[in-house]
Design an enzyme around this catalytic site. Structure first.
Site, PDB file in Angstrom:
ATOM      1  N   LYS A   1      11.708 -13.885  -1.609  1.00 38.44           N
ATOM      2  CA  LYS A   1      11.592 -14.016  -0.149  1.00 38.44           C
ATOM      3  C   LYS A   1      11.940 -15.439   0.279  1.00 38.44           C
ATOM      4  O   LYS A   1      12.659 -15.661   1.247  1.00 38.44           O
ATOM      5  CB  LYS A   1      10.178 -13.653   0.312  1.00 38.44           C
ATOM      6  CG  LYS A   1       9.772 -12.209   0.023  1.00 38.44           C
ATOM      7  CD  LYS A   1      10.674 -11.229   0.730  1.00 38.44           C
ATOM      8  CE  LYS A   1      10.316  -9.781   0.463  1.00 38.44           C
ATOM      9  NZ  LYS A   1      11.310  -8.821   0.937  1.00 38.44           N
TER      10      LYS A   1
ATOM     11  N   TYR B   1       8.532 -12.132  -7.045  1.00 39.43           N
ATOM     12  CA  TYR B   1       8.713 -11.416  -5.773  1.00 39.43           C
ATOM     13  C   TYR B   1       8.685 -12.411  -4.612  1.00 39.43           C
ATOM     14  O   TYR B   1       9.554 -12.409  -3.742  1.00 39.43           O
ATOM     15  CB  TYR B   1       7.609 -10.361  -5.601  1.00 39.43           C
ATOM     16  CG  TYR B   1       7.474  -9.859  -4.179  1.00 39.43           C
ATOM     17  CD1 TYR B   1       8.407  -8.971  -3.651  1.00 39.43           C
ATOM     18  CD2 TYR B   1       6.430 -10.292  -3.348  1.00 39.43           C
ATOM     19  CE1 TYR B   1       8.302  -8.536  -2.345  1.00 39.43           C
ATOM     20  CE2 TYR B   1       6.323  -9.857  -2.047  1.00 39.43           C
ATOM     21  CZ  TYR B   1       7.258  -8.976  -1.547  1.00 39.43           C
ATOM     22  OH  TYR B   1       7.158  -8.552  -0.243  1.00 39.43           O
TER      23      TYR B   1
ATOM     24  N   SER C   1       7.778 -12.439   4.053  1.00 36.39           N
ATOM     25  CA  SER C   1       6.363 -12.194   3.746  1.00 36.39           C
ATOM     26  C   SER C   1       5.555 -13.468   3.898  1.00 36.39           C
ATOM     27  O   SER C   1       6.065 -14.570   3.663  1.00 36.39           O
ATOM     28  CB  SER C   1       6.255 -11.688   2.303  1.00 36.39           C
ATOM     29  OG  SER C   1       4.917 -11.721   1.866  1.00 36.39           O
TER      30      SER C   1
HETATM   31  P1  NAD Z   1       9.101   0.377   0.481  1.00 35.85           P
HETATM   32  O1  NAD Z   1       9.261   0.289  -1.007  1.00 35.85           O
HETATM   33  O2  NAD Z   1       8.310   1.485   1.037  1.00 35.85           O
HETATM   34  O3  NAD Z   1      10.556   0.386   1.167  1.00 35.85           O
HETATM   35  C1  NAD Z   1      11.664  -0.269   0.607  1.00 35.85           C
HETATM   36  C2  NAD Z   1      12.789   0.755   0.533  1.00 35.85           C
HETATM   37  O4  NAD Z   1      13.956   0.109  -0.025  1.00 35.85           O
HETATM   38  C3  NAD Z   1      12.480   1.948  -0.357  1.00 35.85           C
HETATM   39  O5  NAD Z   1      12.667   3.141   0.393  1.00 35.85           O
HETATM   40  C4  NAD Z   1      13.478   1.841  -1.503  1.00 35.85           C
HETATM   41  O6  NAD Z   1      13.886   3.131  -1.941  1.00 35.85           O
HETATM   42  C5  NAD Z   1      14.597   1.038  -0.874  1.00 35.85           C
HETATM   43  N1  NAD Z   1      15.434   0.250  -1.792  1.00 35.85           N
HETATM   44  C6  NAD Z   1      15.047  -0.630  -2.735  1.00 35.85           C
HETATM   45  N2  NAD Z   1      16.122  -1.183  -3.319  1.00 35.85           N
HETATM   46  C7  NAD Z   1      17.221  -0.654  -2.723  1.00 35.85           C
HETATM   47  C8  NAD Z   1      18.626  -0.828  -2.875  1.00 35.85           C
HETATM   48  N3  NAD Z   1      19.138  -1.663  -3.786  1.00 35.85           N
HETATM   49  N4  NAD Z   1      19.457  -0.123  -2.073  1.00 35.85           N
HETATM   50  C9  NAD Z   1      18.961   0.740  -1.144  1.00 35.85           C
HETATM   51  N5  NAD Z   1      17.646   0.953  -0.961  1.00 35.85           N
HETATM   52  C10 NAD Z   1      16.791   0.263  -1.751  1.00 35.85           C
HETATM   53  O7  NAD Z   1       8.522  -1.047   0.953  1.00 35.85           O
HETATM   54  P2  NAD Z   1       7.955  -1.480   2.372  1.00 35.85           P
HETATM   55  O8  NAD Z   1       6.500  -1.702   2.214  1.00 35.85           O
HETATM   56  O9  NAD Z   1       8.458  -0.595   3.438  1.00 35.85           O
HETATM   57  O10 NAD Z   1       8.627  -2.922   2.477  1.00 35.85           O
HETATM   58  C11 NAD Z   1       9.848  -3.129   3.158  1.00 35.85           C
HETATM   59  C12 NAD Z   1      10.233  -4.580   3.018  1.00 35.85           C
HETATM   60  O11 NAD Z   1       9.184  -5.393   3.543  1.00 35.85           O
HETATM   61  C13 NAD Z   1      10.448  -5.040   1.580  1.00 35.85           C
HETATM   62  O12 NAD Z   1      11.514  -5.962   1.555  1.00 35.85           O
HETATM   63  C14 NAD Z   1       9.145  -5.738   1.242  1.00 35.85           C
HETATM   64  O13 NAD Z   1       9.312  -6.721   0.248  1.00 35.85           O
HETATM   65  C15 NAD Z   1       8.792  -6.364   2.581  1.00 35.85           C
HETATM   66  N6  NAD Z   1       7.351  -6.633   2.726  1.00 35.85           N
HETATM   67  C16 NAD Z   1       6.444  -5.620   2.587  1.00 35.85           C
HETATM   68  C17 NAD Z   1       5.081  -5.887   2.721  1.00 35.85           C
HETATM   69  C18 NAD Z   1       4.055  -4.795   2.557  1.00 35.85           C
HETATM   70  O14 NAD Z   1       2.865  -5.104   2.494  1.00 35.85           O
HETATM   71  N7  NAD Z   1       4.424  -3.526   2.505  1.00 35.85           N
HETATM   72  C19 NAD Z   1       4.648  -7.183   3.000  1.00 35.85           C
HETATM   73  C20 NAD Z   1       5.604  -8.203   3.147  1.00 35.85           C
HETATM   74  C21 NAD Z   1       6.957  -7.904   3.016  1.00 35.85           C
HETATM   75  C1  UD1 Z   2      -0.306  -8.524  -1.894  1.00 37.31           C
HETATM   76  C2  UD1 Z   2       0.610  -9.504  -2.580  1.00 37.31           C
HETATM   77  C3  UD1 Z   2       1.611 -10.035  -1.563  1.00 37.31           C
HETATM   78  C4  UD1 Z   2       2.379  -8.883  -0.941  1.00 37.31           C
HETATM   79  C5  UD1 Z   2       1.385  -7.885  -0.332  1.00 37.31           C
HETATM   80  C6  UD1 Z   2       2.082  -6.659   0.184  1.00 37.31           C
HETATM   81  C7  UD1 Z   2      -0.670 -10.480  -4.427  1.00 37.31           C
HETATM   82  C8  UD1 Z   2      -1.351 -11.703  -4.941  1.00 37.31           C
HETATM   83  N1  UD1 Z   2      -0.173 -10.571  -3.180  1.00 37.31           N
HETATM   84  O1  UD1 Z   2      -0.994  -9.215  -0.853  1.00 37.31           O
HETATM   85  O2  UD1 Z   2       2.516 -10.932  -2.192  1.00 37.31           O
HETATM   86  O3  UD1 Z   2       3.252  -9.354   0.069  1.00 37.31           O
HETATM   87  O4  UD1 Z   2       0.436  -7.480  -1.319  1.00 37.31           O
HETATM   88  O5  UD1 Z   2       2.624  -5.910  -0.857  1.00 37.31           O
HETATM   89  O6  UD1 Z   2      -0.551  -9.471  -5.116  1.00 37.31           O
HETATM   90  N2  UD1 Z   2      -8.277  -5.961  -3.042  1.00 37.31           N
HETATM   91  C9  UD1 Z   2      -9.410  -5.476  -3.665  1.00 37.31           C
HETATM   92  N3  UD1 Z   2      -9.290  -4.365  -4.437  1.00 37.31           N
HETATM   93  C10 UD1 Z   2      -8.108  -3.694  -4.609  1.00 37.31           C
HETATM   94  C11 UD1 Z   2      -6.960  -4.189  -3.957  1.00 37.31           C
HETATM   95  C12 UD1 Z   2      -7.071  -5.337  -3.191  1.00 37.31           C
HETATM   96  O7  UD1 Z   2     -10.504  -6.051  -3.541  1.00 37.31           O
HETATM   97  O8  UD1 Z   2      -8.066  -2.691  -5.337  1.00 37.31           O
HETATM   98  C13 UD1 Z   2      -8.393  -7.150  -2.168  1.00 37.31           C
HETATM   99  C14 UD1 Z   2      -7.542  -8.325  -2.608  1.00 37.31           C
HETATM  100  O9  UD1 Z   2      -8.233  -9.144  -3.505  1.00 37.31           O
HETATM  101  C15 UD1 Z   2      -7.271  -9.001  -1.260  1.00 37.31           C
HETATM  102  C16 UD1 Z   2      -7.221  -7.844  -0.264  1.00 37.31           C
HETATM  103  O10 UD1 Z   2      -7.923  -6.768  -0.897  1.00 37.31           O
HETATM  104  O11 UD1 Z   2      -8.341  -9.848  -0.912  1.00 37.31           O
HETATM  105  C17 UD1 Z   2      -5.822  -7.391   0.081  1.00 37.31           C
HETATM  106  O12 UD1 Z   2      -5.105  -7.119  -1.126  1.00 37.31           O
HETATM  107  P1  UD1 Z   2      -3.644  -6.463  -1.107  1.00 37.31           P
HETATM  108  O13 UD1 Z   2      -3.643  -5.253  -0.256  1.00 37.31           O
HETATM  109  O14 UD1 Z   2      -3.210  -6.290  -2.539  1.00 37.31           O
HETATM  110  O15 UD1 Z   2      -2.744  -7.539  -0.372  1.00 37.31           O
HETATM  111  P2  UD1 Z   2      -2.535  -9.099  -0.699  1.00 37.31           P
HETATM  112  O16 UD1 Z   2      -3.157  -9.484  -1.982  1.00 37.31           O
HETATM  113  O17 UD1 Z   2      -2.930  -9.872   0.504  1.00 37.31           O
END
Ligand code: NAD
Ligand code: UD1
Length: 333
Positions: A153, A149, A124
């Site tokens: 990472k 969290y 991330s």
């Molecule tokens: P998500 O929660 O939709 O998917 C994660 C999946 O992992 C889920 O289906 C959950 O059931 C499964 N899971 C969790 N723990 C498990 C375990 N011990 N064994 C088997 N399955 C398990 O999340 P996502 O948004 O698809 O994110 C996927 C990955 O990307 C995560 O590692 C997350 O931290 C990372 N990530 C996501 C974002 C984002 O904005 N969505 C941003 C940066 C990094």
């Molecule tokens: C957040 C997490 C980041 C994580 C990512 C994906 C924090 C500080 N960071 O990123 O670690 O990897 O989500 O899960 O939580 N916003 C609003 N109103 C809302 C929601 C968000 O104004 O109800 C704004 C936030 O202030 C930000 C932007 O929208 O400026 C994006 O927010 P968000 O979608 O939560 O992502 P990040 O904060 O970038």
């Protein structure tokens, strides 16, 4: 040969499963369904017209992972499984360290036993911490994460780096995602958070759908063009395609690489709200609220390493992201 996608029924994993199947690779999914639904596997089959194997297992369960490797010819692992809610990680840090680290260590150990040498990890942009100026480049110092969290990472990246030093046959790529939003154009898979969404786009779609009364815009006094927070939003299908490119790259290389997956362009919260309203012809009522603790003013990538190493760059626009996110929300109603 098949690629194991842990967390493959989740948001990013399911889109990556579609892209991997469409690229001709066989896919096995392992997910404990702690944050996703079993019918996602059927939706992936429906979209692609291809079959896949699904295992409902905890991927920190070594015996279950070994059995999966016994039953399938796995040549690479794309590791999405983990917990991702920032606020919950502050309240329950041990749960986050346990799940995110244990799953990774178990997979790496079983891979070593079976001579499987390709590992792609969901990292991330949060690893860049609060001291680096945007745009973020991969050579910047990481760490100084603001929550457990983020630390998981950072720690996993260090684990992968060490494992690659010790094992010259291992290839590990940490993909540093920026802000994935949107959904597959079919509307069959998308972001489906439990409870009140923390992230911006699901809150917008639920507000437009009338499930939430109004969006709170967290701060309008940041040093950005309109005062609201700027982020690098990336269409989840572009992000998924980045995994296909990373898999191909990792099969031909050894060692550890961290690579940004972003567009390189920052949009403000109000840019997103206005684009969403315009593209979809709906209203998103909002109020300006206080800043959210831990938020940064401006976060966006320099995506040039991904282009140079993976030959990958994003194709979809902010309009596509807003349209596809709303299409998925409407489908769910
Ligand atoms: P998500 O929660 O939709 O998917 C994660 C999946 O992992 C889920 O289906 C959950 O059931 C499964 N899971 C969790 N723990 C498990 C375990 N011990 N064994 C088997 N399955 C398990 O999340 P996502 O948004 O698809 O994110 C996927 C990955 O990307 C995560 O590692 C997350 O931290 C990372 N990530 C996501 C974002 C984002 O904005 N969505 C941003 C940066 C990094
Ligand atoms: C957040 C997490 C980041 C994580 C990512 C994906 C924090 C500080 N960071 O990123 O670690 O990897 O989500 O899960 O939580 N916003 C609003 N109103 C809302 C929601 C968000 O104004 O109800 C704004 C936030 O202030 C930000 C932007 O929208 O400026 C994006 O927010 P968000 O979608 O939560 O992502 P990040 O904060 O970038």
């Amino acid at each position: 040969m098949a690629v194991l996608l842990t967390g493959g029924t989740g948001y990013i994993g399911s889109h990556t499963a579609v892209c991997m199947l469409e690229a001709g690779y066989d896919v096995v999914i392992a997910d404990d369904l702690s944050n996703s639904a079993a019918d996602v596997a059927d939706r992936i089959r429906q979209i692609t017209g291809r079959d896949l194997r699904f295992y409902q297992i905890d991927v920190s369960d070594r015996a279950a992972v070994r059995a999966l490797f016994d039953e399938n010819d796995i040549d690479a692992v794309i590791h999405f499984a983990g917990f991702k809610a920032v606020g919950e990680s502050v309240r329950e840090p041990l749960k986050y360290y346990r799940n995110n680290l244990d799953t990774t260590l178990t997979l790496l150990e079983v891979m070593a036993e079976r001579n499987v040498g390709v590992f792609i990890f969901s990292s991330s942009a949060t690893v860049y911490g609060d001291r680096n100026p945007a745009p973020y480049t991969e050579d910047m110092e990481t760490g100084r994460c603001s929550n457990p969290y983020g630390w998981t990472k950072e720690m996993i990246e260090r684990i992968l780096e060490s494992a690659c030093v010790a094992d010259g046959n291992l290839s590990a790529v940490a993909l540093r995602y920026f802000n994935p939003i949107g959904a597959h154009e079919s509307g069959l898979i998308g972001d489906d958070p439990n409870g009140i969404p923390n992230n911006l786009m699901p809150f917008i779609t639920q507000t437009a759908a009338g499930i939430r009364e109004r969006l709170s815009v967290f701060g309008d006094d940041y040093p950005t063009p309109d005062g609201t927070g700027v982020r690098d939003y990336i269409h989840v299908v572009d992000l998924a395609k980045g995994h296909v490119a990373a898999y191909r790259y990792a099969c031909d290389h050894k060692g550890f690489e961290a690579i940004n997956l972003g567009t390189g362009v920052g949009y403000s919260v109000l840019d997103i709200v206005k684009t969403f309203e315009r593209v979809n012809g709906v209203r998103v009522p909002y109020v300006i609220a206080a800043r959210r603790p831990g938020d940064l003013a401006s976060v966006y990538s320099d995506p040039s390493k991904a282009k140079a190493l993976l030959g990958w760059e994003t194709e979809k626009s902010l309009e596509d992201m807003c349209r596809d996110a709303w299409n998925y929300q409407k489908n769910r109603l």
